[in-house]
Every structure is written in C-alpha cells, then in structure tokens.
Design a protein around this motif. Structure first.
Motif, mmCIF file in Angstrom:
data_model
loop_
_atom_site.group_PDB
_atom_site.id
_atom_site.type_symbol
_atom_site.label_atom_id
_atom_site.label_comp_id
_atom_site.label_asym_id
_atom_site.label_seq_id
_atom_site.Cartn_x
_atom_site.Cartn_y
_atom_site.Cartn_z
ATOM 1 N N LEU B 28 -21.607 19.250 -8.312
ATOM 2 C CA LEU B 28 -20.597 18.427 -7.646
ATOM 3 C C LEU B 28 -19.200 18.862 -8.072
ATOM 4 O O LEU B 28 -18.974 19.216 -9.227
ATOM 5 N N THR B 29 -18.272 18.813 -7.141
ATOM 6 C CA THR B 29 -16.909 19.235 -7.438
ATOM 7 C C THR B 29 -16.023 18.010 -7.665
ATOM 8 O O THR B 29 -16.465 16.874 -7.507
ATOM 9 N N ALA B 30 -14.786 18.268 -8.037
ATOM 10 C CA ALA B 30 -13.854 17.160 -8.282
ATOM 11 C C ALA B 30 -13.691 16.312 -7.028
ATOM 12 O O ALA B 30 -13.577 15.079 -7.110
ATOM 13 N N ALA B 31 -13.719 16.967 -5.847
ATOM 14 C CA ALA B 31 -13.586 16.196 -4.603
ATOM 15 C C ALA B 31 -14.760 15.236 -4.448
ATOM 16 O O ALA B 31 -14.586 14.072 -4.048
ATOM 17 N N ASP B 32 -15.961 15.720 -4.788
ATOM 18 C CA ASP B 32 -17.141 14.852 -4.717
ATOM 19 C C ASP B 32 -16.973 13.655 -5.645
ATOM 20 O O ASP B 32 -17.271 12.522 -5.275
ATOM 21 N N TYR B 33 -16.501 13.937 -6.871
ATOM 22 C CA TYR B 33 -16.349 12.843 -7.832
ATOM 23 C C TYR B 33 -15.326 11.833 -7.343
ATOM 24 O O TYR B 33 -15.509 10.629 -7.494
ATOM 25 N N ASN B 34 -14.244 12.358 -6.733
ATOM 26 C CA ASN B 34 -13.244 11.428 -6.213
ATOM 27 C C ASN B 34 -13.853 10.508 -5.174
ATOM 28 O O ASN B 34 -13.613 9.299 -5.171
ATOM 29 N N ASN B 35 -14.663 11.109 -4.278
ATOM 30 C CA ASN B 35 -15.310 10.285 -3.264
ATOM 31 C C ASN B 35 -16.274 9.287 -3.893
ATOM 32 O O ASN B 35 -16.348 8.135 -3.480
ATOM 33 N N LEU B 36 -17.028 9.758 -4.888
ATOM 34 C CA LEU B 36 -18.019 8.885 -5.521
ATOM 35 C C LEU B 36 -17.335 7.707 -6.212
ATOM 36 O O LEU B 36 -17.848 6.590 -6.214
ATOM 37 N N CYS B 37 -16.168 7.991 -6.791
ATOM 38 C CA CYS B 37 -15.484 6.921 -7.507
ATOM 39 C C CYS B 37 -14.973 5.847 -6.558
ATOM 40 O O CYS B 37 -14.687 4.733 -6.981
ATOM 41 N N GLN B 38 -14.850 6.194 -5.262
ATOM 42 C CA GLN B 38 -14.373 5.193 -4.309
ATOM 43 C C GLN B 38 -15.497 4.351 -3.735
ATOM 44 O O GLN B 38 -15.258 3.451 -2.935
ATOM 45 N N CYS B 39 -16.738 4.653 -4.118
ATOM 46 C CA CYS B 39 -17.869 3.937 -3.529
ATOM 47 C C CYS B 39 -17.828 2.465 -3.905
ATOM 48 O O CYS B 39 -17.403 2.104 -5.006
ATOM 49 N N GLU B 40 -18.313 1.628 -2.967
ATOM 50 C CA GLU B 40 -18.337 0.188 -3.221
ATOM 51 C C GLU B 40 -19.711 -0.268 -3.697
ATOM 52 O O GLU B 40 -19.830 -1.195 -4.484
ATOM 53 N N THR B 41 -20.760 0.356 -3.170
ATOM 54 C CA THR B 41 -22.109 -0.049 -3.562
ATOM 55 C C THR B 41 -22.918 1.196 -3.906
ATOM 56 O O THR B 41 -22.477 2.321 -3.663
ATOM 57 N N LEU B 42 -24.116 0.961 -4.451
ATOM 58 C CA LEU B 42 -24.977 2.090 -4.788
ATOM 59 C C LEU B 42 -25.453 2.807 -3.528
ATOM 60 O O LEU B 42 -25.720 4.000 -3.553
ATOM 61 N N ASP B 43 -25.549 2.060 -2.404
ATOM 62 C CA ASP B 43 -25.938 2.695 -1.154
ATOM 63 C C ASP B 43 -24.909 3.726 -0.717
ATOM 64 O O ASP B 43 -25.252 4.766 -0.160
ATOM 65 N N ASP B 44 -23.631 3.413 -0.989
ATOM 66 C CA ASP B 44 -22.582 4.375 -0.662
ATOM 67 C C ASP B 44 -22.779 5.648 -1.469
ATOM 68 O O ASP B 44 -22.609 6.764 -0.963
ATOM 69 N N ILE B 45 -23.139 5.463 -2.732
ATOM 70 C CA ILE B 45 -23.362 6.632 -3.590
ATOM 71 C C ILE B 45 -24.510 7.465 -3.051
ATOM 72 O O ILE B 45 -24.421 8.682 -2.947
ATOM 73 N N LYS B 46 -25.572 6.752 -2.663
ATOM 74 C CA LYS B 46 -26.721 7.468 -2.102
ATOM 75 C C LYS B 46 -26.299 8.239 -0.857
ATOM 76 O O LYS B 46 -26.671 9.394 -0.671
ATOM 77 N N MET B 47 -25.493 7.587 -0.028
ATOM 78 C CA MET B 47 -25.073 8.220 1.210
ATOM 79 C C MET B 47 -24.246 9.469 0.915
ATOM 80 O O MET B 47 -24.412 10.498 1.556
ATOM 81 N N HIS B 48 -23.372 9.336 -0.076
ATOM 82 C CA HIS B 48 -22.576 10.519 -0.386
ATOM 83 C C HIS B 48 -23.444 11.618 -0.969
ATOM 84 O O HIS B 48 -23.302 12.782 -0.628
ATOM 85 N N LEU B 49 -24.363 11.239 -1.842
ATOM 86 C CA LEU B 49 -25.204 12.256 -2.477
ATOM 87 C C LEU B 49 -26.143 12.904 -1.474
ATOM 88 O O LEU B 49 -26.594 14.023 -1.668
#
Lengths: 679, 351
Positions: B28-49
């Motif tokens: 994962l890159t810094a851009a990915d981490y930035n997006n992950l840090c904006q997630c509201e729920t664990l489902d969002d994290i799953k969706m991003h991953l």
C-alpha cells in the motif's frame, strides 16, 4: 505527390473518428440510461471523480449492496458445486425481478442455507463421534484381548498369583465423550483408547514415548472407513490406537497430549458382554442418525437445486447492476443536484444510436425532462477504437498484442489479414496438412453459433477465437503446398507429367549423371522429379530461402511506406525527412539490392554465389567480382549503395532527437518569457 | 565472490527475486493510507482494500466485519506468498527463508507457554499464534512444566532446538523466566542468522548484516528500557544482548549500567545512526520510541530493494508486509472504536 494526394482517405486503416460528448441526465432516468448505453457499448465514460476514493462516491451504498449480493451468490455457487449439483443456465424462464426483491430473496436463501448447514454439521459431528466409537470398539477389543492374556502371563511370572478374570469394572457410561483410561487392575496397568488422524499418528506416538520416557505400549490399526471432516467435507483417514501405561501422572500427560493432537478418546470396556452390548447400542443409534442425515441432505439438495436453477441469471444481473453503479459513480452531480453530468468519448457514427438509446431511456422511465447530449471540445487525445467484425477481430487482436495504434494512426491489421496467414503458409506449405487444418477450421465455423454461447476451455477458446485466421492459414497452406508440390511431404503428378526422364530404360545412372529434359517445364510449382534426388535439399532450400528474402524485404518496405502515410497524415515533415527517407535508403541499398540480385540470378540462370557477393561488398568493395559478376557496372553500383547505407545510419539516428530537443527548449523558453512578462 | 553475483544469481534466485519485487509493488502506498484513514466504517476499509491485492482475500467475508478478520485475512495473504516462495526456493535461499520465520516461532512458543501458565485454553491460544511461526507439535507445548521438559518433549524437533540446548535451566517457568527465555532465544537466533548471512557472503551478507545489526541494537535498547527497575542484574542484562551490531561491545557495557531512560539516550546519542531517532523525542519520553524505530527500520528495509542480486529483499519484503499489517490493524482499530484522531500515532507509511 499529386497521385498520393488523390488517394482515397484510407478509412479502413484508420481508427474511428471520435468525439468528446457531454451528457446531462436527470436523476430519475440515469440508471436506465446507463444500462442501455452499456448494452450498446459505444460510449466510454471518463472518470470525473478520479480524486475521490471509492467510498466517497455517490452510489457507494448500491455498489456495496451489489458486492454483498455477489458474495452471497458466490457462497451459493460454492455450496451447489460442493453438493455435486450442476448449475445450468436457464435464460429468461422467469420474469425480471427487481434488485431489492432479489436482495431479500438472497438473504432469505442464505439464512435458510446457513441454518441447514449448521444443523447438518451438528448431526454430522454426532454421527462422526459414533462412527469413531464404533471403529474404536471394533479395533481396540482385538488389542485388549491379546494384550490382556499377554499381561496376565507376565504378571503370573512376576508374583505367581492368579487373577480373577472379572476384575475389570465398567465405569464409563456409553455416550460420555470425555473419557480417559480404562479401569485399572491391581498392577496399575491402564489404557487409553481413541482415534486420531493418520497423518498425525507417527508424531503422536513419538510424543507419547517421550512424555512417558518409553514406559508405555502403543498399539494402532488403520480404521476401515474414512471419516468426513464437517468443515472441509473431505474424507480423512484415521487410525485407532490403544495406549497402555501405568501411573496417575502418565495418565494426565497422555490425556493432555491427546487433547493437543486433537485425538478423540473413547472408553472401551474390557468385559466382552458389555462390549457387545455397547456395540449394539452404537450401531442402532448410527442407523437412526444416518436416516436423519440423509433426510437433511435430501432437503438441502432440493433447496440448493432450486437456487442453482436461477443462479446464473442472478449472477449476471448482479454483475450488470454493479457495472451500472460503477459507471454512475464516474458521473458528477450538477449544481441543482437534480441532474448527473457525464463526459466521455464516442465514435461519430454512433451518435444517432446513442441518442436513440437515451430517448428510449427517457421514455421508459417516464421522465419529464429529456437527456441532453452534446459535443464538446477536449484537450487530450481521443482513444483508439477500431470497428471490427468477427472476421477481422482475431487479426486486430494479434496486432494489438504488439501495441495499440495511436488515435487515427494507420492500422496494420488490414494488411495482416492477408500477410499473417500467408507468411505462416510459406513455412507450413503442405496441401495435405492444409486440408486437415481447413477441415478443423470449417468445423469451428460451422458450429459457430453453438460454440459462441458455450464456455470453452482456454485452449479451445483460443482456437475458436482464431477460427477465421485458421481458415485463411489453411487456404494459403494448400496454395503454398501446391507450389511446393507436397502432400504430407510426398510430391504428386497433379499438373501433368514431369519434364524430366531417365537417360535409358534402366535408370541406373539417374543419381550420378542426372536426368534429361524431354518436354515443357512442369506447369505449376515444383517438378515432382526433384523428390529423392541428390540435389533435392540444396535446390528446395535455396528456392525457399530466396523466396523468403523477397517476401521479407517486401513486408519491411510495406511497413516503412505505412510510416510515410502516417507522417503525412499527422503533417510531420520531420519524420519523413529524418526517418522515412534514410530508412528506405538503408533497407533497399542492402537488402533491396540482394533482392535485385536474386531476381537477376533467377532470370539469367547465372551461377554467381550471392553469399560471396554480399560479404565481399562489405569486406573489399573495390575488388574485382570475377565470375560472380551478374551485370555490367555492378562494382561501382555496389560502392555507391554501400556509401548510401553508411550515410543513412547517422542520418537516421542523430538529427531527429536534436531537432526535437531544440523545439522543446524553444517552447519552454517562450512560455517562460510569457509568464515572466505577464507577472 | 563479492561483486560477481550478477553472473550467477539469476540461475536460482532470479525467478524468486522477480516474484518478490512484484509483491513489493503491491504494498500500500501513502495515497492508500490517506484514503484508509478517511474511512468511516470497517466496510469502507474492506471496500478500499478490495481494490488492492488484498481484494480476493476479503471478498468472501460477510458484512459485519471485525478487525481480527481483516488482520487474519491479510496475514493469510502474506503466508500464502511466503509458502509459494518457499516451495520454489532452492538452497541456500530456502534456508534463508526459513530463518525469517524463526522469530515468529519463538514468539509463538512464548505465547503458548505464558498462556498455559495463566491457564488459558490451548485452542484459543493457538488461534492467536502467528501462522508463519507454526510447527507441527506446537499444541503439545502445554504439556511441559519446566524448561527442560519443554526442550526434551517438543522443541527438540524444531529448528529452535540448537538455541535452546545451550541455555537450559531446570527452573520452573514463571513470567520473568519466560521473558528471559524469549530474549536468550532471540539472541541466539539473531546471532545464528547473522552467522548464516556472513557465510552466504556478497551483497546478501552486506545488506543483511546492516539490517540484523539494527534489529539487534533495537532489541538491546528495548531490553534495557524494559528491565529498568526490575530485579534483573547488570550481568544478566548484558547476557541478553546479541554479540554483534553497532553497539557491540562498548555500547553494551554502557547500556548494562543504565538506570533510567535519559542515560540510555546519552549512550545512544554517541552513535550517529541512532542520534536522529533520539533527537525526535523529548527528554524522559519513551512511548514514541517504538514508532521512531519502526520508521527507521522501514527506511532501511526500503533501501534493501535498491540493490539487486541478494537475499535481503526477501527479508525486507516480509518485514514490510508485517509492518503494513500492523498499520492496517491500527487503522481498523481506530476506525472501529471511533478514535480517528489517533490514527496517525502509530501508522508508519512505507512509500
């Protein structure tokens, strides 16, 4: 020049003219419009939300729901295939259902299925335990009988006391699962019986040996039946074991090890009558459970087959919905939040079709406002789109494997349709093999409509995709094979008799002195008399090699000429002057000259050695050619050609990059000056 | 033959090096981490991953997700990749790859032994073990009562046996002893790994020495800080330091007598590579030390990819993936517990 200018515009060779369009779609008809456009497949949307992460987009919830439904469907598919049922496609036996409805149906099915699975898993667990118990009883009793007499004998030797046979007291009740050692006798010899996975048995034994410092006796026997693992539904081979030991500490250790290895321990009474009674009970319960399990499996299979009936349709539907929402996520809301704005590329010819689809969408969704569709200007260069049909598709794919042409660049796939199969045939050339290939290709083409709807294996898919390539390859192979006069590598007298015959009736010196020509040249292709002669190989090799050189040089010239048309089309005189011209000179002064020599040699029947000519053209261009001279003035011509080739190389390599660099720095300088003066 | 790896390395190692570099580009890159840090729920994290390489591993998870599931699946991916590489590897690369897992093996042994000491359920403990450090008879660890039994019953079959055999005591197992055991095992493991890499020679030994020396020094500092105020004597403490690394031997002498964190700092600041780490912290603070060390480690691991034809890339990749999984775990925990302001406390960006 005028001739070239007046050529037709080569529409076939260029990719479709594209235009950048904007769509303004009212929210209520957006979904339908996008799905109609998706079916049409002629509009490429641009992602207007590229800076947003997937979960910040508008339709993220719908995408998530589709993902969840797809997960459920995958679960069903997995279950259906595990149950050994085949989910076949039954297109449109049932009216379309809404996505919401489907979602409810799916979650109901999933709930039902999960419940059934957990029930049958519990049953299976009990069943397995009973089955294991049965096997332990069968096997362990054998060990017990033999070891008992053995132990008894030993103990008699030790203290010469007789033991009554009925000192074993049955303590463990039947279905008490957690059970340890059998009852002890007076010498403290006890046992634990149980069952363990065969793969673990060896390590288990070693560990027991270490833990008890060798003070134990390990008996094992392979179980007759395999036991199904309820989680993975795989059949596992198990081993029944009986461990004899003495002492209380050893018992706790052994039980702990059993637990650690996942070995199930079952009590086995040493009394024969008790054993028989327990066995009978176990068998009775087993048959009962079996009936229940079977009923459960039947019920489950019925539910699964009803799911499997619709599975393909549902999967297609969910996949399509997800694609639609993914596309909708690329669109922007306008300021009023009532319309979605999309941008994309479409070929100009497709505009009426797109407009028609959009009107249909507006009409079908009873929208008051129509969808606005208009052309815009774009800065970036348009995507390449070639219209192909099922015949040209395979050829286009072959070309695309090497690189996709830029927008409006000349497309070599047009020539490839003929040159690719023909060059194949030059190598393959055999009309017997060609006919086999032709039959195969014809079968594929004849069953086209049937095969195209089927799912083929990766190899068949490749063959089927290239069926028209195969067809042309086979036709050209037959043609080239006739020229080579080879039918499964055997020549035939198809076009009349051979032009040669033996010098006398016995034909004794045919291989030494040769044949004499007595009639006209064989009318088409290679004379069959070459077959089997001493000079067959040198002759055919030389013929095929020279032919290949001619074809290859022609092909390369064609490529260079195409680059000229490209340069003209894009108005780049730089490419023509510093790339096209030196390339033509270089290629033709060396290989073009070789082709010329080949043709002259064929026409004049000269015996000159072309290798020698070409090699010494470089090594000593001023030397006399001697007997290898083919025409008057060959030596000065060679010197001129060599000089031209030498000049062409730096001409081709150096000017273009330097001119490009100069142009670039000028642009940078100008823009710098502009910004400097403006600020 | 130092400097000539290019001639022969690709015969056996070329394919796997290409594989591992391919895996690295999936981090994962810094851009990915930035997006992950904006997630509201664990489902969002799953969706991003699901848009990353973790997608296939998470796609079949039903919707109410838990942090443990995410971490478990991400670890599974790492394990799958590791197993694939191990299957393809030939000697000495396969031994090298096995060495990487010994650290996890030590941690697992310690985890099980501590767990049984506190009367936890073995199955529950087994689930918590790192899958890379599993060995066949790990469940039987619970049977052992003291260290000698532990060795004789179970560990004699594992690759950890030689580390054990030298330092067996028949003392009963208690928390202090277990911690000492962990550190002596780690010391032996690191020294053995170091020796092995030295034997391999070439760029591998050069790069791995650097990475392992950093690991050893970090452990030395951690041991020192953790043992301040305990009954561990100075000599015992010194015995736990690995006998190589930048701090060996003079730094160890000084670390052994440290009584508080500022003394540790004074010792470490004499070593230029560690100066920058300690310069980031204010006096008397040790919480941020872990993160500072992790950041330094990640930087060094990334540098290992700059050179070709050596085994260090495998070690570096495994470590980077583990760091990534730690990051994901932290982010998921923060998201799950609505503590998003603390996300950046412990996430170490890799690229």
């Amino acid at each position: 020049m005028e001739f070239i200018d007046n050529l037709p515009p080569m529409d076939l060779m260029r990719s479709e003219k594209m235009t950048f369009v904007q769509l303004i779609i009212p929210v209520e008809s957006a979904h339908r419009a996008v799905s109609y456009l998706g079916e049409l497949g002629l509009l490429q949307f641009r992602d207007l939300n590229a800076d947003k992460s997937p979960f910040q987009r508008t339709f993220v919830n719908q995408v998530k729901r589709c993902g969840e439904m797809a997960r459920k469907l995958r679960f069903f598919k997995d279950q259906v295939s595990k149950a050994g049922l085949i989910s076949s496609a039954h297109p449109d036996l049932q009216p379309d259902i809404e996505l919401e409805e489907l979602e409810i149906q799916l979650s109901e099915h999933e709930h039902e299925l999960l419940e059934m699975n957990s029930n049958s898993e519990k049953l299976r667990q009990t069943y397995n335990e009973l089955l294991e118990f049965k096997m332990v009883l069968q096997k362990a009793s054998g060990f017990l009988v033999s070891s008992k007499s053995h132990a008894v004998v030993e103990e008699r030797e030790l203290d010469e006391t007789a033991y009554s046979k009925d000192r074993y007291v049955e303590t463990a009740s039947l279905l008490e699962q957690e059970m340890g050692p059998g009852p002890s006798n007076q010498s403290g010899l006890r046992f634990v019986s149980g069952i363990i996975c065969k793969s673990k048995a060896l390590r288990f034994e070693r560990m027991l040996f270490r833990a008890t410092r060798g003070n134990m006796l390990f008996n094992q026997a392979t179980a007759d039946e395999h036991i199904m693992d309820p989680v993975s539904t795989e059949m596992i081979e198990k081993t029944v074991f009986v461990v004899f030991f003495s002492g209380e500490q050893a018992k706790t250790k052994i039980l702990k090890i059993c637990e650690a290895f996942g070995a199930n321990c079952y009590p086995v009474p040493e009394d024969m009558t008790k054993q028989r009674q327990i066995t009978r009970e176990v068998l009775a319960r087993l048959s009962e459970l079996e009936a229940t399990l079977d009923a459960g499996i039947r019920h489950r299979n019925k539910a699964l087959s009803s799911i499997g009936f619709h599975l393909m349709k549902w999967m297609n539907m969910v996949r399509r919905e997800k694609a639609v929402y993914d596309t909708l996520n690329m669109l922007n809301f306008d300021v009023t939040k009532k319309c979605l704005v999309g941008e994309g590329w479409c070929p100009i010819f497709a505009k009426p079709q797109i407009q028609e689809a959009l009107q249909r969408a507006t009409f079908d969704s009873n929208s008051q406002v129509g969808i606005i569709f208009h052309v815009m200007d774009a800065v970036e260069s348009p995507p390449t789109y070639f219209r192909t049909n099922r015949f040209t598709n395979a050829f286009q794919e072959i070309v695309d494997a090497y690189g996709v042409a830029r927008y409006q660049e000349a497309n070599p796939a047009v020539y490839t349709v003929i040159t690719f199969p023909f060059l194949f045939a030059v190598m393959f050339g055999d009309w017997g093999h060609g006919i086999c290939l032709l039959l195969g290709a014809l079968v594929l083409i004849a069953r086209e409509s049937k095969l195209s709807s089927q799912k083929l294996g990766s190899f068949m898919e490749m063959l089927f995709g290239g069926r028209y390539v195969l067809l042309l390859m086979s036709l050209f192979s037959i043609y080239c094979g006739l020229i080579y006069n080879e039918f499964f590598s055997v020549p035939y007298h198809i076009f009349g008799g051979s032009a040669y015959k033996c010098r006398d009736a016995t034909c004794s010196n045919a291989n030494t002195v040769g044949l004499i020509k007595y009639q006209d040249t064989y009318p088409f292709g290679v004379d069959p008399s070459w077959r089997g002669s001493r000079s067959e190989l040198p002759f055919l090799n030389s013929l095929k090699m020279k032919m290949s050189i001619l074809l290859g040089v022609t092909q390369m010239n064609l490529g260079i000429v195409l680059s000229y048309f490209n340069a003209r089309f894009f108005g780049s005189s730089l490419d023509i002057r510093y790339q096209f011209v030196p390339q033509v000179i270089f290629l033709n002064s060396l290989f073009g000259y070789l082709s010329l020599l080949i043709i002259i040699k064929w026409c004049t029947g000269s015996q000159a050695d072309l290798y020698h000519v070409m090699i010494y053209m470089f090594l000593s261009p001023t030397d006399n050619l001697g007997e290898n001279q083919l025409f008057w003035g060959q030596r000065p011509l060679q010197i001129i050609l060599l000089l031209l080739a030498l000049i062409a190389v730096p001409w081709m390599l150096f000017p273009k990059p330097f001119i490009l660099k100069k142009l670039h720095s000028e642009v940078v300088l100008v823009s710098f000056c502009v910004t400097f003066f403006l600020s | 033959m130092y400097g000539f790896e290019a001639m022969t390395f690709n015969i056996h190692g070329g394919y796997l090096e290409a594989i591992v570099r391919g895996h690295r580009s999936g981090l994962l890159t810094a851009a990915d981490y930035n997006n992950l840090c904006q997630c509201e729920t664990l489902d969002d994290i799953k969706m991003h991953l699901s848009a990353t390489e973790y997608g296939p591993y998470l796609q079949n998870e039903p919707s109410p997700l838990h942090t443990t599931t995410i971490v478990e699946k991400c670890t599974l991916k790492l394990v799958d990749e590791y197993k694939h590489m191990l299957c393809q590897a030939t000697e000495p690369l396969s031994t090298f790859l096995e060495y990487i897992t010994y650290g996890h093996m030590i941690d697992n042994v310690v985890l099980i032994v501590t767990g049984t000491l506190h009367e936890r359920d073995v199955q529950e403990l087994l689930e918590k073990c790192h899958p890379l450090g599993m060995f066949d008879s790990i469940a039987t660890l619970a049977v052992a009562q003291n260290m000698r039994e532990l060795y004789r019953l179970v560990l004699v079959d594992t690759p950890l046996a030689p580390y054990f055999s030298e330092r067996i005591t028949s003392e009963d197992l208690d928390d202090m002893n277990i911690e000492i055991m962990r550190n002596t095992l780690y010391k032996a493991y690191l020294e053995d790994f170091y020796q092995f890499c030295q034997k391999l020679g070439g760029a591998t030994s050069e790069i791995m020495s650097d990475l392992l020396a950093f690991e050893a020094d970090r452990r030395a500092v951690n041991i020192t800080i953790n043992s301040i105020g305990t009954e561990l004597t100075r000599d015992d403490r010194k015995k736990l330091y690995s006998n190589f690394g930048l701090l060996y031997p003079y730094g160890h002498e000084e670390l052994a007598v440290c009584e508080d964190i500022d003394q540790v700092r004074a010792v470490m600041e004499k070593y230029p590579p560690y100066q920058s780490i300690f310069a980031k912290m204010s006096y008397g603070e040790s919480q941020m030390l872990d993160k500072a060390f992790y950041e330094e480690e990640v930087k060094r691991l990334c540098l290992a990819f700059e050179q070709q034809f050596h085994y260090g890339v495998f070690f570096a990749y495994m470590r980077l993936r583990e760091q990534e999984i730690r990051n994901l775990m932290w982010i998921s925990e923060c998201v799950a517990q609505n503590q998003k302001s603390r996300v950046h406390d412990s996430v170490v960006f890799i690229f």
